[in-house]
Design a protein around this motif. Structure first.
Motif, PDB file in Angstrom:
ATOM      1  N   ASN A   1       0.918  -1.387  -0.001  1.00  0.00           N
ATOM      2  CA  ASN A   1      -0.003  -0.047  -0.092  1.00  0.00           C
ATOM      3  C   ASN A   1       0.617   1.298  -0.016  1.00  0.00           C
ATOM      4  OD1 ASN A   1      -2.624   1.505   0.249  1.00  0.00           O
ATOM      5  ND2 ASN A   1      -1.760   2.071   2.326  1.00  0.00           N
ATOM      6  N   LEU A   2       0.576   2.165  -0.752  1.00  0.00           N
ATOM      7  CA  LEU A   2       1.078   3.632  -0.814  1.00  0.00           C
ATOM      8  C   LEU A   2       0.167   4.611   0.023  1.00  0.00           C
ATOM      9  CD1 LEU A   2       2.116   3.964  -4.511  1.00  0.00           C
ATOM     10  CD2 LEU A   2       3.585   3.085  -2.551  1.00  0.00           C
ATOM     11  N   HIS A   3       0.714   4.985   1.231  1.00  0.00           N
ATOM     12  CA  HIS A   3      -0.006   6.000   2.185  1.00  0.00           C
ATOM     13  C   HIS A   3       0.786   7.330   1.932  1.00  0.00           C
ATOM     14  CE1 HIS A   3      -2.489   7.262   5.264  1.00  0.00           C
ATOM     15  NE2 HIS A   3      -1.475   7.699   6.045  1.00  0.00           N
ATOM     16  N   ASP A   4      -0.003   8.413   1.705  1.00  0.00           N
ATOM     17  CA  ASP A   4       0.885   9.751   1.831  1.00  0.00           C
ATOM     18  C   ASP A   4       1.126  10.490   3.069  1.00  0.00           C
ATOM     19  OD1 ASP A   4      -2.083   9.869   1.333  1.00  0.00           O
ATOM     20  OD2 ASP A   4      -1.978  11.533   0.276  1.00  0.00           O
ATOM     21  N   SER A   5       1.713   9.742   3.867  1.00  0.00           N
ATOM     22  CA  SER A   5       2.226  10.173   5.049  1.00  0.00           C
ATOM     23  C   SER A   5       3.694   9.395   5.274  1.00  0.00           C
ATOM     24  CB  SER A   5       1.471  10.261   6.184  1.00  0.00           C
ATOM     25  OG  SER A   5       1.475   9.039   6.785  1.00  0.00           O
ATOM     26  N   LEU A   6       4.490   9.907   6.463  1.00  0.00           N
ATOM     27  CA  LEU A   6       5.456   9.341   6.974  1.00  0.00           C
ATOM     28  C   LEU A   6       5.248   8.475   8.013  1.00  0.00           C
ATOM     29  CD1 LEU A   6       8.184  12.469   6.679  1.00  0.00           C
ATOM     30  CD2 LEU A   6       7.855  10.231   5.207  1.00  0.00           C
ATOM     31  N   LEU A   7       4.650   7.117   7.666  1.00  0.00           N
ATOM     32  CA  LEU A   7       4.191   6.331   8.685  1.00  0.00           C
ATOM     33  C   LEU A   7       5.270   6.018   9.763  1.00  0.00           C
ATOM     34  CD1 LEU A   7       2.085   3.844   6.652  1.00  0.00           C
ATOM     35  CD2 LEU A   7       1.387   5.803   8.219  1.00  0.00           C
ATOM     36  N   PRO A   8       4.810   6.032  11.068  1.00  0.00           N
ATOM     37  CA  PRO A   8       3.497   6.079  11.664  1.00  0.00           C
ATOM     38  C   PRO A   8       2.834   6.980  11.930  1.00  0.00           C
ATOM     39  CG  PRO A   8       5.188   5.577  13.456  1.00  0.00           C
ATOM     40  CD  PRO A   8       6.006   5.488  12.130  1.00  0.00           C
ATOM     41  N   ALA A   9       3.270   8.213  11.405  1.00  0.00           N
ATOM     42  CA  ALA A   9       2.595   9.546  11.704  1.00  0.00           C
ATOM     43  C   ALA A   9       1.562   9.608  10.542  1.00  0.00           C
ATOM     44  CB  ALA A   9       3.690  10.695  11.589  1.00  0.00           C
ATOM     45  N   PHE A  10       0.378  10.089  11.043  1.00  0.00           N
ATOM     46  CA  PHE A  10      -0.590  10.571  10.137  1.00  0.00           C
ATOM     47  C   PHE A  10      -1.349   9.315   9.266  1.00  0.00           C
ATOM     48  CE2 PHE A  10       2.038  14.408  10.767  1.00  0.00           C
ATOM     49  CZ  PHE A  10       0.878  15.170  11.207  1.00  0.00           C
ATOM     50  N   THR A  11      -1.542   8.266  10.220  1.00  0.00           N
ATOM     51  CA  THR A  11      -2.228   6.977   9.809  1.00  0.00           C
ATOM     52  C   THR A  11      -3.676   7.654   9.425  1.00  0.00           C
ATOM     53  OG1 THR A  11      -0.972   5.618  11.092  1.00  0.00           O
ATOM     54  CG2 THR A  11      -3.022   4.862  10.368  1.00  0.00           C
ATOM     55  N   GLY A  12      -4.399   6.867   8.578  1.00  0.00           N
ATOM     56  CA  GLY A  12      -6.046   7.038   8.435  1.00  0.00           C
ATOM     57  C   GLY A  12      -6.004   8.113   7.203  1.00  0.00           C
ATOM     58  N   PHE A  13      -6.785   9.053   7.425  1.00  0.00           N
ATOM     59  CA  PHE A  13      -7.471   9.835   6.250  1.00  0.00           C
ATOM     60  C   PHE A  13      -6.869  11.379   6.137  1.00  0.00           C
ATOM     61  CE2 PHE A  13     -10.276   6.741   8.131  1.00  0.00           C
ATOM     62  CZ  PHE A  13     -10.757   5.954   6.774  1.00  0.00           C
ATOM     63  N   SER A  14      -7.068  11.857   5.183  1.00  0.00           N
ATOM     64  CA  SER A  14      -6.324  13.250   4.690  1.00  0.00           C
ATOM     65  C   SER A  14      -5.189  13.600   5.538  1.00  0.00           C
ATOM     66  CB  SER A  14      -7.812  14.233   5.261  1.00  0.00           C
ATOM     67  OG  SER A  14      -9.029  13.802   4.450  1.00  0.00           O
TER      68      SER A  14
END
Length: 314
Positions: free
Chosen positions: A103-116
């Motif tokens: 999965n590609l997620h537009d944050s630097l995980l684990p910060a800003f998990t979830g939406f927008s």
């Protein structure tokens, strides 16, 4: 590798575009139907149209069902790639391919998990955002990370700027992740979930200005809700106005939060912040507004003089 893409909107479109140009074989695309929901009708490049332009089989669904599971077995992917897939995928789907699901997620995980995540990162005052490729597991955005790239958040950046910047990272991050997986050189790094921050979906009401926030926070809120997002708004004389440009005042102003106070430069100062009566806060200088009728006005053309209040309701 044989790839099935689960993607939606511009994020999914860029991901499919990248895959089509790569040496990987895109055997099918799964995407959502067109939506009129505010945050799903923008950044709306069609994954379905791009797939059909390349004669790639398409399955359109709001959420996975048995029909999709059957089709996945027929497609027999080596890996699933997901980007902006909006509903939960069960283990029988994300674990089906031999390499699982990235999965590609537009944050630097684990910060800003979830939406927008980009909007919330800017509102929160984060110094950077970015893009993470991680292994999908049974929770939301918690799987092991394979690669990340960051984007600094500057003092005048808007969410529009940052979304565009993170979208441009998709080819680099995706192809790096797929190459590592294909060549057996991937290192999967577990997330430190004690540092996880989890944010909810945004609603238009979340853009209503609370004048007890400090000016720096309100400046970020205005920049976070840049076009094409639903702009930050307030009410003046019973009419909603959207704040489309603002900045933190040079001067220190005191009084009651929401008070339309005085001109500073080419804008109008609004008193704001906690304990505003103590006179220790900067104000928010409104530079430009938009009426509900769609007219954009310089602030001093709308607020001819100081006086009166901006309020959270009509």
């Amino acid at each position: 590798m044989r790839v099935v893409l689960f993607g939606f909107q511009t994020w999914g479109h860029k991901t499919l575009e990248t895959l089509v140009k790569s040496h990987h074989d895109v055997v099918a695309v799964v995407t959502h139907p067109v939506s009129g929901q505010a945050y799903e009708s923008i950044w709306s490049d069609s994954v379905e149209d791009l797939a059909r332009d390349h004669s790639i089989e398409v399955h359109v669904a709001k959420r996975p069902d048995e029909a999709l599971v059957d089709r996945l077995r027929q497609w027999a992917p080596d890996i699933i790639v997901a980007n902006n897939w909006r509903t939960w995928l069960p283990p029988e789907i994300f674990a089906m391919p031999r390499y699982g699901t990235v999965n590609l997620h537009d944050s630097l995980l684990p910060a800003f998990t979830g939406f927008s995540p980009v909007i919330w990162a800017l509102i929160s005052g984060a110094a950077e955002t970015g893009l993470t490729a991680h292994r999908m597991d049974g929770e939301l955005d918690t799987g092991d990370v394979i690669t990340q790239r960051s984007v600094p958040i500057g003092p005048t950046d808007t969410s529009t700027d940052l979304v565009e910047a993170t979208i441009e990272l998709i080819p680099e991050v995706l192809l790096d992740a797929l190459e590592r997986i294909e060549t057996g050189t991937a290192t999967w790094t577990p997330q430190d979930l004690s540092k996880r921050t989890f944010f909810h979906k945004r609603h238009e009401s979340d853009s209503c200005i609370d004048w007890t926030w400090c000016a720096e926070d309100l400046d970020r809120l205005v920049r976070a809700m840049s076009d094409p997002y639903p702009n930050a708004y307030t009410f003046h004389k019973g009419q909603r106005i959207r704040i489309i440009a603002a900045h933190v005042s040079d001067g220190i102003y005191g009084g009651t939060p929401g008070r339309i106070f005085i001109k500073e430069g080419t804008g109008m100062v609004i008193v704001c912040g906690p304990d505003a009566h103590r006179g220790t806060n900067h104000g928010l200088v409104i530079d430009r507004v938009r009426t509900d009728g769609g007219d954009d006005l310089d602030a001093l053309d709308h607020f001819v003089t100081g006086g009166g209040y901006l309020t959270p309701t009509a």
